[in-house]
Design a protein around this motif. Sequence first.
Motif, PDB file in Angstrom:
ATOM      1  N   ARG A 268      -8.346   1.220   5.148  1.00  0.00           N
ATOM      2  CA  ARG A 268      -9.787   0.824   5.479  1.00  0.00           C
ATOM      3  C   ARG A 268     -10.184  -0.200   4.626  1.00  0.00           C
ATOM      4  NH1 ARG A 268     -10.124   6.270   5.594  1.00  0.00           N
ATOM      5  NH2 ARG A 268      -9.611   7.248   7.307  1.00  0.00           N
ATOM      6  N   GLN A 269     -10.013  -0.150   3.363  1.00  0.00           N
ATOM      7  CA  GLN A 269     -10.329  -1.299   2.563  1.00  0.00           C
ATOM      8  C   GLN A 269      -9.658  -2.583   2.316  1.00  0.00           C
ATOM      9  OE1 GLN A 269      -9.255   0.340  -1.593  1.00  0.00           O
ATOM     10  NE2 GLN A 269     -10.271   1.771  -1.787  1.00  0.00           N
ATOM     11  N   ARG A 270      -8.559  -2.669   2.965  1.00  0.00           N
ATOM     12  CA  ARG A 270      -8.339  -3.524   3.659  1.00  0.00           C
ATOM     13  C   ARG A 270      -8.814  -4.182   5.494  1.00  0.00           C
ATOM     14  NH1 ARG A 270      -3.901  -5.576   0.976  1.00  0.00           N
ATOM     15  NH2 ARG A 270      -2.605  -4.523  -0.334  1.00  0.00           N
ATOM     16  N   GLY A 271      -9.519  -3.431   6.083  1.00  0.00           N
ATOM     17  CA  GLY A 271      -9.626  -4.005   7.336  1.00  0.00           C
ATOM     18  C   GLY A 271      -9.690  -3.036   8.636  1.00  0.00           C
TER      19      GLY A 271
ATOM     20  N   THR B 101       0.669  -0.961   0.029  1.00  0.00           N
ATOM     21  CA  THR B 101       0.511   0.030   0.504  1.00  0.00           C
ATOM     22  C   THR B 101       0.872   1.136  -0.567  1.00  0.00           C
ATOM     23  OG1 THR B 101      -1.596  -0.739   0.987  1.00  0.00           O
ATOM     24  CG2 THR B 101      -2.041   1.151   1.190  1.00  0.00           C
TER      25      THR B 101
ATOM     26  N   GLY C  20      -6.837   5.665   3.313  1.00  0.00           N
ATOM     27  CA  GLY C  20      -7.956   4.665   2.753  1.00  0.00           C
ATOM     28  C   GLY C  20      -7.923   3.390   2.348  1.00  0.00           C
ATOM     29  N   SER C  21      -6.824   2.896   1.719  1.00  0.00           N
ATOM     30  CA  SER C  21      -7.072   1.898   1.445  1.00  0.00           C
ATOM     31  C   SER C  21      -6.452   1.274   2.635  1.00  0.00           C
ATOM     32  CB  SER C  21      -5.253   2.168   0.128  1.00  0.00           C
ATOM     33  OG  SER C  21      -5.261   3.005  -0.477  1.00  0.00           O
TER      34      SER C  21
ATOM     35  N   LYS D 235      -9.680  -0.369  10.641  1.00  0.00           N
ATOM     36  CA  LYS D 235     -11.608  -0.261  11.206  1.00  0.00           C
ATOM     37  C   LYS D 235     -11.260   1.512  12.642  1.00  0.00           C
ATOM     38  CE  LYS D 235     -13.170  -3.729  10.305  1.00  0.00           C
ATOM     39  NZ  LYS D 235     -14.382  -4.017   8.867  1.00  0.00           N
TER      40      LYS D 235
END
Length: 208
Positions: A36-39, A6, A33-34, A41
């Motif tokens: 967040r897409q990977r989990g 990332t 943001g990336s 929280k």
Amino acid sequence: MGENATLSTVIDQGFTKLPGAANWADLAEAYLGSMRQRGWKGAGRFVDKTLENHLRVGMIHLMFPNSVILDSTRDPVDTCLSCYRQLFTEGNETLYDLGQIGRAYVRYRRVMEHWDRVLPGRVIRVEHEKLVADTEGQVRRLEVACKLDWDPACLRFYEAAGVVRTASAAQVRRPLFLTSIGRWTRFASELEPLLKALGPYAPPQNAG
């Protein structure tokens, strides 16, 4: 958050797609943001342990001035031997040659010495041998550096639930142990290509 590409992806895209000089805040937000897409929280701290991050300490410092940057270190020969012994499922082809491993280690050390010169005190070293010898003392030092409250469970990390996706999955399920310190001395006669490649980071000639 494990190891992922990332940070390198965000930085590369930031310098090729954003007009003018890179905006560090925009790069930081793109990275988060990336994640967040990977989990991720939204917890106040997460760990990105991607090995190549050592190349981007300067970028991390600019994007996240309040971040904590840790450099986990170990005896150079023990480190390289551990890499050589690991059979990866794919990639990492350079880790199957002792000379290449040694040369890569030298590059890593020189990069970290550069960051120490230009950003003195920014990187916190976590030395394996000290961690084994004084686990609680070293863990408390890290919790202070990370601005975290003391939690005794940190000393029982091997009891933690959850999936472990790392080459050292078996080791992290055990208490800290001494048997890997100085392991390389048992194989010293077989490690000449590595010792030669390590140059100034190799042990004295009579070691082992």
